[in-house]
Design a protein around this motif. Structure first.
Motif, PDB file in Angstrom:
ATOM      1  N   CYS A 154      10.773  39.862  79.177  1.00 43.86           N
ATOM      2  CA  CYS A 154       9.536  39.887  79.957  1.00 43.86           C
ATOM      3  C   CYS A 154       9.803  40.328  81.392  1.00 43.86           C
ATOM      4  O   CYS A 154      10.583  39.700  82.108  1.00 43.86           O
ATOM      5  CB  CYS A 154       8.888  38.512  79.928  1.00 43.86           C
ATOM      6  SG  CYS A 154       7.302  38.489  80.756  1.00 43.86           S
ATOM      7  N   LYS A 156       7.658  40.319  83.740  1.00 44.58           N
ATOM      8  CA  LYS A 156       6.860  39.566  84.716  1.00 44.58           C
ATOM      9  C   LYS A 156       7.550  38.307  85.213  1.00 44.58           C
ATOM     10  O   LYS A 156       7.210  37.795  86.267  1.00 44.58           O
ATOM     11  CB  LYS A 156       5.513  39.182  84.098  1.00 44.58           C
ATOM     12  CG  LYS A 156       4.654  40.396  83.796  1.00 44.58           C
ATOM     13  CD  LYS A 156       3.205  40.036  83.651  1.00 44.58           C
ATOM     14  CE  LYS A 156       2.383  41.318  83.595  1.00 44.58           C
ATOM     15  NZ  LYS A 156       1.061  41.090  83.031  1.00 44.58           N
ATOM     16  N   CYS A 157       8.489  37.787  84.441  1.00 38.97           N
ATOM     17  CA  CYS A 157       9.056  36.497  84.852  1.00 38.97           C
ATOM     18  C   CYS A 157      10.579  36.461  84.826  1.00 38.97           C
ATOM     19  O   CYS A 157      11.164  35.427  85.133  1.00 38.97           O
ATOM     20  CB  CYS A 157       8.487  35.367  83.989  1.00 38.97           C
ATOM     21  SG  CYS A 157       8.976  35.456  82.269  1.00 38.97           S
ATOM     22  N   CYS A 170       4.574  31.758  82.911  1.00 37.99           N
ATOM     23  CA  CYS A 170       4.221  33.090  82.425  1.00 37.99           C
ATOM     24  C   CYS A 170       3.624  33.000  81.017  1.00 37.99           C
ATOM     25  O   CYS A 170       4.243  32.446  80.107  1.00 37.99           O
ATOM     26  CB  CYS A 170       5.462  33.969  82.408  1.00 37.99           C
ATOM     27  SG  CYS A 170       5.152  35.603  81.740  1.00 37.99           S
ATOM     28  N   GLU A 172       2.924  35.590  79.135  1.00 36.67           N
ATOM     29  CA  GLU A 172       3.334  36.732  78.302  1.00 36.67           C
ATOM     30  C   GLU A 172       4.522  36.315  77.442  1.00 36.67           C
ATOM     31  O   GLU A 172       4.674  36.750  76.311  1.00 36.67           O
ATOM     32  CB  GLU A 172       3.761  37.918  79.172  1.00 36.67           C
ATOM     33  CG  GLU A 172       2.729  38.330  80.196  1.00 36.67           C
ATOM     34  CD  GLU A 172       1.990  39.591  79.783  1.00 36.67           C
ATOM     35  OE1 GLU A 172       2.649  40.484  79.224  1.00 36.67           O
ATOM     36  OE2 GLU A 172       0.780  39.652  80.017  1.00 36.67           O
ATOM     37  N   SER A 173       5.375  35.503  78.030  1.00 36.13           N
ATOM     38  CA  SER A 173       6.592  35.097  77.322  1.00 36.13           C
ATOM     39  C   SER A 173       6.661  33.584  77.119  1.00 36.13           C
ATOM     40  O   SER A 173       7.585  33.091  76.480  1.00 36.13           O
ATOM     41  CB  SER A 173       7.813  35.551  78.104  1.00 36.13           C
ATOM     42  OG  SER A 173       7.717  35.088  79.436  1.00 36.13           O
TER      43      SER A 173
END
Ligand SMILES: [Zn+2]
Length: 281
Positions: A154, A156-157, A170, A172-173
């Motif tokens: 991921c 994003k994180c 997060c 997403e994950s």
């Protein structure tokens, strides 16, 4: 089941009959440093060197496969005459291949021979049948959320260099560092004990949490960090320890110690749809 290469980066972690359907395969791959899709294919043969029938794939990011021999077009008559038998009359060989994000080609082959003499095989069959019957009568449905351990990291994180999680919360994950967080939910029947309280003391705080003992079928293999969701009360538990009851070296069922997750935890926002799920076991 014999693991041919214990230290191979791709290995089977379960190869077990799902009576009366066929076989359940589960595998694990040691993640590479590169982020990206791991692409798997699954094959079956009647002999160690093939010829191989492709059952699935190429598929990105799989960890398990059910070979339903009742509907398999290439297995007819004799090979699967006695679906309720532990020994299916013929040994099958399964081969899983994987292409890693770095382009490495991995492969693992194993057979369905349970390594049990006829008496122990019969005992296994009975114990497994009794367990599954008992949890269906007295237990509850439980959704197993297997934590993703490989795949697309991921962005994003996680830190792009180290892959470590640098940002919490997060969605997403889901705190796993891998996009998607968990594999597709797997529904099983299990038995959850009453809650026991445990206290953990850290320098910052002292907290009480509820601990459960949960008995689960032999598949899928559940590991520390996986989540269990109980749809009837939406209780969500994180697996802390797993042990298994075996005959010989063949798993009859699993027993896990699982800790209730705080209700403000991210995992409560992870949607689990159970309406269309059919129990695996
Ligand atoms: Zn993330």
């Amino acid at each position: 089941v014999k693991t041919l290469e214990d230290r191979a980066p791709l290995r089977f972690t379960r190869m077990t009959p799902l009576t009366p359907r066929g076989f359940f395969l589960q595998w694990s791959v040691t993640p590479t440093r590169a982020s990206g899709d791991y692409v798997f294919s699954v094959f079956r043969a009647g002999a160690p060197n093939g010829p191989w029938t492709r059952l699935a794939g190429p598929l990105a990011n799989q960890y398990a496969f059910v070979d339903d021999l009742r509907t398999a077009a290439d297995v007819t008559g004799d090979p699967y005459r006695s679906p309720t038998q532990f020994s299916l009359g013929r040994r099958f060989f399964y081969r899983v291949t994987c292409t890693t994000p770095a382009g490495q080609a991995l492969e693992v082959v194993d057979d369905t021979d349970p390594d049990l003499d006829p008496l122990h095989a019969q005992q296994w069959r009975r114990a497994n049948f009794d367990f599954n019957l008992s949890v269906r009568r007295q237990g509850i449905p439980i959704v197993v959320l297997k934590r993703r351990r490989w795949g697309v990291r991921c962005a994003k994180c996680t830190d792009p260099k180290t892959g470590e999680i640098v940002r919490a919360g997060c969605v997403e994950s889901w705190g796993t560092a891998i996009v998607g967080g968990y594999w597709d939910p797997v529904l099983v029947w299990g038995q959850r004990s009453p809650a026991q309280q445990t206290t953990t003391v850290s320098p910052e705080q002292r907290s009480d949490s509820a601990v459960y003992e949960v008995k689960l079928p032999h598949a899928p293999l559940v590991e520390r960090g996986d989540m269990l969701v109980c749809p009837r009360d939406n209780l969500r538990l994180e697996v802390d320890q797993q042990s298994q009851t075996e005959i010989g070296t063949v798993t009859v069922h699993q027993t896990v110690r699982a800790i209730e997750v705080n209700h403000d935890h991210l995992i409560y926002r992870f949607k689990v749809e159970t309406q269309n799920l059919k129990p695996l076991v």
